[in-house]
Design a protein around this motif. Structure first.
Motif, PDB file in Angstrom:
ATOM      1  N   ALA A 178       6.530   2.437   9.066  1.00 13.07           N
ATOM      2  CA  ALA A 178       7.745   1.928   9.930  1.00 13.07           C
ATOM      3  C   ALA A 178       7.210   1.921  11.518  1.00 13.07           C
ATOM      4  N   ARG A 179       6.652   3.233  11.796  1.00 13.89           N
ATOM      5  CA  ARG A 179       6.012   2.939  13.218  1.00 13.89           C
ATOM      6  C   ARG A 179       4.742   2.001  13.272  1.00 13.89           C
ATOM      7  N   ASP A 194       0.968  -1.138  -0.169  1.00 13.08           N
ATOM      8  CA  ASP A 194       0.072   0.005   0.096  1.00 13.08           C
ATOM      9  C   ASP A 194       0.730   1.220   0.047  1.00 13.08           C
ATOM     10  N   VAL A 195       2.275   1.204   0.221  1.00  7.14           N
ATOM     11  CA  VAL A 195       3.048   2.297   0.254  1.00  7.14           C
ATOM     12  C   VAL A 195       3.899   2.199  -0.982  1.00  7.14           C
ATOM     13  N   SER A 196       3.992   3.197  -1.671  1.00  4.42           N
ATOM     14  CA  SER A 196       5.264   3.240  -2.864  1.00  4.42           C
ATOM     15  C   SER A 196       6.452   3.513  -2.184  1.00  4.42           C
ATOM     16  N   PRO A 197       7.401   3.039  -3.039  1.00  6.50           N
ATOM     17  CA  PRO A 197       8.874   3.270  -2.718  1.00  6.50           C
ATOM     18  C   PRO A 197       9.331   4.764  -2.440  1.00  6.50           C
ATOM     19  N   GLY A 198       8.583   5.891  -3.004  1.00  8.01           N
ATOM     20  CA  GLY A 198       9.020   7.252  -3.152  1.00  8.01           C
ATOM     21  C   GLY A 198       8.355   7.806  -1.954  1.00  8.01           C
ATOM     22  N   ASP A 199       7.535   7.340  -1.320  1.00 13.50           N
ATOM     23  CA  ASP A 199       6.508   8.276  -0.444  1.00 13.50           C
ATOM     24  C   ASP A 199       7.097   8.173   0.963  1.00 13.50           C
ATOM     25  N   LEU A 201      13.113  -1.835   5.480  1.00 13.14           N
ATOM     26  CA  LEU A 201      12.479  -0.672   4.307  1.00 13.14           C
ATOM     27  C   LEU A 201      13.447  -0.266   3.633  1.00 13.14           C
ATOM     28  N   GLN A 202      14.516  -0.331   3.956  1.00 16.20           N
ATOM     29  CA  GLN A 202      15.685   0.081   2.911  1.00 16.20           C
ATOM     30  C   GLN A 202      15.827  -0.939   1.820  1.00 16.20           C
ATOM     31  N   ARG A 203      15.288  -2.075   2.205  1.00 12.89           N
ATOM     32  CA  ARG A 203      15.626  -3.271   1.027  1.00 12.89           C
ATOM     33  C   ARG A 203      14.369  -3.486   0.695  1.00 12.89           C
ATOM     34  N   SER A 204      13.233  -3.383   0.943  1.00 14.32           N
ATOM     35  CA  SER A 204      11.867  -3.689   0.594  1.00 14.32           C
ATOM     36  C   SER A 204      11.382  -2.602  -0.467  1.00 14.32           C
ATOM     37  N   HIS A 205      11.500  -1.202   0.162  1.00 14.88           N
ATOM     38  CA  HIS A 205      11.167  -0.124  -0.565  1.00 14.88           C
ATOM     39  C   HIS A 205      12.282   0.814  -0.803  1.00 14.88           C
TER      40      HIS A 205
END
Length: 347
Positions: free
Chosen positions: A254-255, A241-246, A272-276
């Protein structure tokens, strides 16, 4: 080599270093799910069903991403070929752009801010010359967005407060133990020894005694991995649901992830550094990182608060700065004895 089930040729206008970009996804040279070879980088993947329960392209896949080469006959730019085998082949090559960080539009913005030679100067303080030199020497560096957030979280949990050897052994053994409960063959001509990433269901079937006796995983880590596996479907849905550039969306995600017992800011940032390809999330709580960032940027070691102050001028791009620092060639100052963890696997 057998003919692939799907092929995609990517044409890009800027250099892309495929091996360097995908390196953070490989947990050691013996990682069963990622392998770098002269042919390119091999990855085994489990592609999820698309929106509205569309299953076209879903399933396991082996993906080979070849090194970028100059486009032929003056066409300009570079060409990258992605080949995939298996039921998930179409989805795997379809996600190659995100995987390589090619959808990340932030690098030109970062260059405008951080380039010490810019005329007129950027809006923020430039990077130190020896760090900026890495950007000039490694223009093909990108931030990978591999998806599979739950799997990335599992790998990161195995790296919490342990040595490098423990973390690498834990991931290799987890993949093999899970494969024993889900003996799905790796599609296509993957290099020998490669296995598919573990499914959440297979992780939950691993006997409790195998975590410590065979995988060298501490009880607190195994509890967290199992909790992530139980929530894997929800975690992956939130990730999609969250795009990498958001940047703001990734901070909120993350929270939410930090509400899972055993998951903190370091774990969410690393995953998230690796997934997005999260360009602004910093791995606060890392045993070495803050000291090293302080050493490279100022010549003096610092703590997490000091690291965040040093990186604040590059807000929105702080992980980019950390990646460049990690490639600067400078070695971290070493003080005191090394950790020698007890190894109970032999008993």
């Amino acid at each position: 080599m057998t003919a692939p089930d799907a092929v995609r040729h990517l044409r890009v206008s800027t250099p892309v270093d495929v091996a360097l970009t995908l390196r953070p996804l490989q947990r050691g040279a013996a990682d069963p799910t990622v392998r770098a070879t002269p042919q390119g980088v091999w990855l085994t993947r489990r592609e999820p069903a698309g929106p509205d329960a569309v299953h076209v392209g879903a399933g396991p896949a082996t993906l080979l991403v070849s090194p970028a080469v100059r486009a032929p006959d003056g066409a300009g730019g570079w060409s990258i070929t992605a080949r995939a085998w298996g039921p998930g082949a179409r989805a795997a090559v379809g996600n190659a752009e995100a995987l390589l960080g090619l959808a990340d539009a932030g690098w030109p913005q970062f260059d405008a801010v951080a380039d010490p030679s810019a005329d007129p100067p950027g809006v923020g303080p430039p990077l130190p010359a020896h760090v900026w030199r890495v950007r000039r020497l490694r223009p093909g560096l990108r931030l990978p967005a591999a998806g599979a957030l739950a799997t990335q979280l599992m790998t990161v949990v195995l790296e919490q407060k342990v040595t490098h050897d423990q973390a690498r052994h834990g991931w290799r053994t987890l993949v093999r133990l899970a494969a024993a409960h889900d003996a799905e063959p790796v599609p296509g001509p993957a290099p020998a020894g490669m296995l598919l990433p573990p499914t959440a269901e297979a992780v939950l079937r691993i006997p409790s005694w195998d975590w410590h006796a065979r995988a060298w995983v501490q009880p607190s880590q195994s509890r967290t991995v199992l909790e992530v596996a139980r929530r894997a479907e929800t975690i992956d849905r939130l990730g999609r649901d969250v795009s990498p550039g958001d940047t703001a969306g990734l901070a909120r995600l993350a929270r939410r992830l930090e509400s899972i017992p055993g998951i903190g800011p370091w774990s969410t940032a690393e995953a998230l550094q690796r997934s997005h390809g999260a360009a602004d999330l910093v791995s606060v709580g890392d045993f070495h990182l803050a000291q090293f960032v302080g050493q490279v940027l100022t010549g003096r070691r610092t703590d997490d608060a000091g690291m965040l102050r040093l990186l604040a001028p590059w807000a929105g791009h702080r992980h980019r700065v950390v990646r460049l620092i990690s490639l600067s060639g400078e070695r971290k100052q070493a003080f005191g004895p090394k950790l020698a963890p007890a190894d109970h696997r032999r008993y």
